[in-house]
Design a protein around this motif. Sequence first.
Motif, PDB file in Angstrom:
ATOM      1  N   MET A   1       0.846  -1.177   0.000  1.00 36.38           N
ATOM      2  CA  MET A   1       0.000   0.000   0.000  1.00 36.38           C
ATOM      3  C   MET A   1       0.891   1.239   0.000  1.00 36.38           C
ATOM      4  O   MET A   1       1.835   1.329   0.780  1.00 36.38           O
ATOM      5  N   LEU A   2       0.593   2.166  -0.871  1.00 38.30           N
ATOM      6  CA  LEU A   2       1.327   3.425  -0.959  1.00 38.30           C
ATOM      7  C   LEU A   2       0.488   4.561  -0.402  1.00 38.30           C
ATOM      8  O   LEU A   2      -0.729   4.588  -0.593  1.00 38.30           O
ATOM      9  N   THR A   3       1.126   5.473   0.277  1.00 37.25           N
ATOM     10  CA  THR A   3       0.482   6.710   0.710  1.00 37.25           C
ATOM     11  C   THR A   3       1.144   7.839  -0.056  1.00 37.25           C
ATOM     12  O   THR A   3       2.372   7.940  -0.076  1.00 37.25           O
ATOM     13  N   ILE A   4       0.323   8.652  -0.691  1.00 37.33           N
ATOM     14  CA  ILE A   4       0.820   9.771  -1.482  1.00 37.33           C
ATOM     15  C   ILE A   4       0.401  11.057  -0.789  1.00 37.33           C
ATOM     16  O   ILE A   4      -0.754  11.213  -0.391  1.00 37.33           O
ATOM     17  N   ILE A   5       1.350  11.958  -0.629  1.00 28.32           N
ATOM     18  CA  ILE A   5       1.067  13.291  -0.113  1.00 28.32           C
ATOM     19  C   ILE A   5       1.481  14.259  -1.214  1.00 28.32           C
ATOM     20  O   ILE A   5       2.665  14.369  -1.538  1.00 28.32           O
ATOM     21  N   ALA A   6       0.493  14.905  -1.804  1.00 28.01           N
ATOM     22  CA  ALA A   6       0.760  15.877  -2.861  1.00 28.01           C
ATOM     23  C   ALA A   6       0.416  17.262  -2.325  1.00 28.01           C
ATOM     24  O   ALA A   6      -0.739  17.537  -1.997  1.00 28.01           O
ATOM     25  N   GLU A   7       1.429  18.113  -2.196  1.00 21.58           N
ATOM     26  CA  GLU A   7       1.186  19.486  -1.764  1.00 21.58           C
ATOM     27  C   GLU A   7       1.086  20.349  -3.010  1.00 21.58           C
ATOM     28  O   GLU A   7       2.028  20.450  -3.804  1.00 21.58           O
ATOM     29  N   ILE A   8      -0.071  20.959  -3.172  1.00 18.92           N
ATOM     30  CA  ILE A   8      -0.363  21.761  -4.357  1.00 18.92           C
ATOM     31  C   ILE A   8      -0.449  23.215  -3.932  1.00 18.92           C
ATOM     32  O   ILE A   8      -1.284  23.588  -3.106  1.00 18.92           O
ATOM     33  N   ARG A   9       0.428  24.032  -4.480  1.00 26.55           N
ATOM     34  CA  ARG A   9       0.410  25.470  -4.182  1.00 26.55           C
ATOM     35  C   ARG A   9      -0.401  26.172  -5.256  1.00 26.55           C
ATOM     36  O   ARG A   9      -0.224  25.914  -6.441  1.00 26.55           O
ATOM     37  N   THR A  10      -1.293  27.046  -4.804  1.00 33.12           N
ATOM     38  CA  THR A  10      -2.146  27.795  -5.721  1.00 33.12           C
ATOM     39  C   THR A  10      -1.817  29.279  -5.638  1.00 33.12           C
ATOM     40  O   THR A  10      -1.171  29.731  -4.690  1.00 33.12           O
ATOM     41  N   HIS A  11      -2.287  30.017  -6.634  1.00 35.01           N
ATOM     42  CA  HIS A  11      -2.138  31.470  -6.588  1.00 35.01           C
ATOM     43  C   HIS A  11      -2.910  32.016  -5.401  1.00 35.01           C
ATOM     44  O   HIS A  11      -3.914  31.448  -4.979  1.00 35.01           O
ATOM     45  N   GLN A  12      -2.469  33.134  -4.881  1.00 30.83           N
ATOM     46  CA  GLN A  12      -3.129  33.772  -3.754  1.00 30.83           C
ATOM     47  C   GLN A  12      -4.553  34.165  -4.117  1.00 30.83           C
ATOM     48  O   GLN A  12      -4.839  34.523  -5.264  1.00 30.83           O
ATOM     49  N   ALA A  13      -5.435  34.071  -3.150  1.00 28.33           N
ATOM     50  CA  ALA A  13      -6.839  34.466  -3.281  1.00 28.33           C
ATOM     51  C   ALA A  13      -7.604  33.635  -4.303  1.00 28.33           C
ATOM     52  O   ALA A  13      -8.506  34.122  -4.958  1.00 28.33           O
ATOM     53  N   ALA A  14      -7.257  32.389  -4.439  1.00 30.04           N
ATOM     54  CA  ALA A  14      -7.991  31.494  -5.337  1.00 30.04           C
ATOM     55  C   ALA A  14      -9.091  30.815  -4.516  1.00 30.04           C
ATOM     56  O   ALA A  14      -8.937  29.704  -4.043  1.00 30.04           O
ATOM     57  N   GLU A  15     -10.212  31.529  -4.329  1.00 25.57           N
ATOM     58  CA  GLU A  15     -11.285  31.054  -3.459  1.00 25.57           C
ATOM     59  C   GLU A  15     -11.835  29.706  -3.897  1.00 25.57           C
ATOM     60  O   GLU A  15     -12.265  28.904  -3.084  1.00 25.57           O
ATOM     61  N   HIS A  16     -11.870  29.466  -5.168  1.00 22.02           N
ATOM     62  CA  HIS A  16     -12.431  28.224  -5.716  1.00 22.02           C
ATOM     63  C   HIS A  16     -11.471  27.053  -5.581  1.00 22.02           C
ATOM     64  O   HIS A  16     -11.823  25.932  -5.892  1.00 22.02           O
ATOM     65  N   ARG A  17     -10.276  27.278  -5.124  1.00 23.85           N
ATOM     66  CA  ARG A  17      -9.202  26.302  -5.195  1.00 23.85           C
ATOM     67  C   ARG A  17      -9.562  24.932  -4.660  1.00 23.85           C
ATOM     68  O   ARG A  17      -9.304  23.936  -5.306  1.00 23.85           O
ATOM     69  N   GLN A  18     -10.149  24.850  -3.477  1.00 26.54           N
ATOM     70  CA  GLN A  18     -10.427  23.526  -2.936  1.00 26.54           C
ATOM     71  C   GLN A  18     -11.605  22.876  -3.654  1.00 26.54           C
ATOM     72  O   GLN A  18     -11.616  21.667  -3.860  1.00 26.54           O
ATOM     73  N   ALA A  19     -12.588  23.646  -4.079  1.00 27.67           N
ATOM     74  CA  ALA A  19     -13.757  23.084  -4.763  1.00 27.67           C
ATOM     75  C   ALA A  19     -13.343  22.324  -6.018  1.00 27.67           C
ATOM     76  O   ALA A  19     -13.881  21.254  -6.310  1.00 27.67           O
ATOM     77  N   ALA A  20     -12.390  22.843  -6.756  1.00 28.80           N
ATOM     78  CA  ALA A  20     -11.928  22.185  -7.980  1.00 28.80           C
ATOM     79  C   ALA A  20     -11.310  20.831  -7.682  1.00 28.80           C
ATOM     80  O   ALA A  20     -11.455  19.886  -8.453  1.00 28.80           O
ATOM     81  N   PHE A  21     -10.635  20.717  -6.551  1.00 32.32           N
ATOM     82  CA  PHE A  21      -9.996  19.460  -6.184  1.00 32.32           C
ATOM     83  C   PHE A  21     -11.000  18.485  -5.564  1.00 32.32           C
ATOM     84  O   PHE A  21     -10.934  17.289  -5.795  1.00 32.32           O
TER      85      PHE A  21
END
Length: 101
Positions: free
Chosen positions: A1-21
């Motif tokens: 079993m693999l555990t993946i941690i992907a840290e995704i940096r977004t542009h500042q003030a991207a309010e929709h950012r989490q909804a897209a993911f």
Amino acid sequence: MLTIIAEIRTHQAAEHRQAAFEKIIPTVLTEDGCHGYASLIDHLPTIEMQTQDENSIVMLEQWESTAHLEAHMQTAHMQQHFEATKDHVTDVKVRILESGI
């Protein structure tokens, strides 16, 4: 079993950012070999020991094998997701972990 941690940096003030993911989570969870797929952001309020980054989304994933993870990255829904979010993402760092015990 693999555990993946992907840290995704977004542009500042991207309010929709989490909804897209979060939008792709139900589809990914149906993929063969996927044992977990979650979108996480920093907890508020912060506590003293916490590092915080309001422009960071962490994807916490569990995959049965490298082959399953590689197949996931090639799916049509992931390719569409990458295209839809590319203008909002500034950097991605991925860790692929396995049990050290």
